[in-house]
Design a protein around this motif. Structure first.
Motif, mmCIF file in Angstrom:
data_model
loop_
_atom_site.group_PDB
_atom_site.id
_atom_site.type_symbol
_atom_site.label_atom_id
_atom_site.label_comp_id
_atom_site.label_asym_id
_atom_site.label_seq_id
_atom_site.Cartn_x
_atom_site.Cartn_y
_atom_site.Cartn_z
ATOM 1 N N ASP A 30 -9.454 4.274 4.176
ATOM 2 C CA ASP A 30 -9.077 3.539 2.528
ATOM 3 C C ASP A 30 -9.973 2.281 2.391
ATOM 4 O O ASP A 30 -9.437 1.391 3.304
ATOM 5 C CB ASP A 30 -7.574 3.254 2.385
ATOM 6 C CG ASP A 30 -7.677 3.386 0.916
ATOM 7 O OD1 ASP A 30 -8.151 2.789 0.234
ATOM 8 O OD2 ASP A 30 -6.342 3.701 0.724
ATOM 9 N N HIS A 47 0.940 -1.005 -0.161
ATOM 10 C CA HIS A 47 0.072 0.214 -0.110
ATOM 11 C C HIS A 47 0.758 1.511 -0.023
ATOM 12 O O HIS A 47 0.901 2.568 -0.688
ATOM 13 C CB HIS A 47 -0.816 0.353 1.444
ATOM 14 C CG HIS A 47 -2.229 0.732 1.552
ATOM 15 N ND1 HIS A 47 -3.527 1.306 2.570
ATOM 16 C CD2 HIS A 47 -2.334 1.878 0.317
ATOM 17 C CE1 HIS A 47 -4.196 2.111 1.875
ATOM 18 N NE2 HIS A 47 -3.725 2.339 0.470
ATOM 19 N N HIS A 61 -3.954 9.592 1.452
ATOM 20 C CA HIS A 61 -2.921 8.681 2.049
ATOM 21 C C HIS A 61 -2.168 9.210 3.184
ATOM 22 O O HIS A 61 -2.014 8.203 3.905
ATOM 23 C CB HIS A 61 -1.753 8.048 0.922
ATOM 24 C CG HIS A 61 -2.636 6.680 0.048
ATOM 25 N ND1 HIS A 61 -3.255 7.438 -1.381
ATOM 26 C CD2 HIS A 61 -3.302 5.178 0.209
ATOM 27 C CE1 HIS A 61 -3.827 6.154 -1.738
ATOM 28 N NE2 HIS A 61 -3.831 4.947 -0.767
ATOM 29 N N HIS A 73 -7.649 -2.317 -3.022
ATOM 30 C CA HIS A 73 -5.918 -2.287 -2.456
ATOM 31 C C HIS A 73 -5.120 -2.373 -0.930
ATOM 32 O O HIS A 73 -3.822 -2.741 -0.978
ATOM 33 C CB HIS A 73 -4.498 -1.596 -3.487
ATOM 34 C CG HIS A 73 -5.021 0.227 -3.201
ATOM 35 N ND1 HIS A 73 -5.656 0.811 -3.842
ATOM 36 C CD2 HIS A 73 -4.773 0.837 -1.966
ATOM 37 C CE1 HIS A 73 -5.769 1.731 -3.497
ATOM 38 N NE2 HIS A 73 -4.582 1.752 -2.321
ATOM 39 N N TRP A 101 -13.306 6.221 -0.353
ATOM 40 C CA TRP A 101 -12.234 6.035 0.987
ATOM 41 C C TRP A 101 -14.001 6.655 2.314
ATOM 42 O O TRP A 101 -14.699 7.026 2.076
ATOM 43 C CB TRP A 101 -11.412 7.329 1.781
ATOM 44 C CG TRP A 101 -10.529 7.472 0.083
ATOM 45 C CD1 TRP A 101 -10.713 7.162 -0.660
ATOM 46 C CD2 TRP A 101 -9.166 7.157 1.113
ATOM 47 N NE1 TRP A 101 -9.189 7.205 -1.192
ATOM 48 C CE2 TRP A 101 -8.497 7.403 -0.058
ATOM 49 C CE3 TRP A 101 -8.885 6.781 1.859
ATOM 50 C CZ2 TRP A 101 -7.003 7.181 -0.412
ATOM 51 C CZ3 TRP A 101 -7.297 6.489 2.335
ATOM 52 C CH2 TRP A 101 -6.918 7.218 0.678
HETATM 53 FE FE LIG Z 1 -4.718 3.064 -0.431
#
Ligand SMILES: [Fe+2]
Length: 203
Positions: free
Chosen positions: A156, A25, A74, A160, A121
């Motif tokens: 998140d 990630h 992120h 992924h 998100w």
């Molecule tokens: Fe991400």
């Protein structure tokens, strides 16, 4: 100004979320930093060449918001993860209770926001003007973020974020583990900053 990867935000020793999951990630996060810098340079070059009306400029312009906010979200996300989590302040707890009735009701709403049938998100946002809190689902990084609102807690839920540990259908298990590692002390600092008119630093 070129953006840099904020290495100090990289979480370690999370409970139930593996180092391999975080490593992969983190690599994607680095990609957002690289792409944001590349797009700034490309946009500058296109402007210098007088190509603001070109298809290339329009395309890069659109991608700029995606990459830039992908980088930012992120940083908020990794910044609110900590091995085993931490306690939230009494003032954040009280604000969540006054908005949702109980802390559990807020948590359930946030978790369900994150279970929306889409990549994206879940973000607990705070409006600096009214000081109100609200849970939001953000689909693409750049879409749906209320302007000027400040993220207090970011989760998140792109695949992924959990595929390595939990598989394609593993989002509910991942969300449980996310909550085992939430740095609520960090979220509380963000909350108290906004409460007192300060803009918190995301990293
Ligand atoms: Fe991400």
């Amino acid at each position: 100004m070129a953006f840099e990867v904020k290495e100090h935000l990289k979480p370690t020793g999370l409970v139930g979320i593996s180092a391999d999951q975080i490593e992969q990630h983190w690599g994607l996060y680095k990609g957002y930093v690289v792409q944001t810098n590349a797009l700034e340079a490309e946009l500058d070059a296109l402007r210098k060449d007088g190509k603001e009306g070109s298809a290339a400029y329009t395309d890069r312009r659109r991608r700029y918001g995606f990459e830039y906010n992908g980088m930012i979200l992120h940083e908020w996300y990794f910044g609110n993860l900590k091995s085993g989590g931490s306690e939230m302040s009494a003032s954040l707890k009280s604000a969540l209770e006054s908005r949702w009735g109980t802390l559990d009701a807020w948590k359930a709403d946030f978790m369900n926001t994150g279970k929306s049938r889409s990549i994206g998100w879940a973000v607990l946002y705070m409006d600096p003007e009214t000081k109100s809190l609200s849970n939001h689902f953000i689909q693409l990084h750049e879409e749906g973020n209320p302007a000027t609102f400040v993220p207090i807690l970011v989760m998140d839920v792109w695949e992924h974020a959990y595929m390595v540990d939990f598989g394609a259908a593993g989002r509910p298990k991942y969300i449980e583990q996310f909550f085992a590692n939430v740095d609520f002390a960090k979220a509380s600092t963000r909350f108290s900053d906004v409460s007192s008119g300060k803009i918190p630093v995301r990293g």
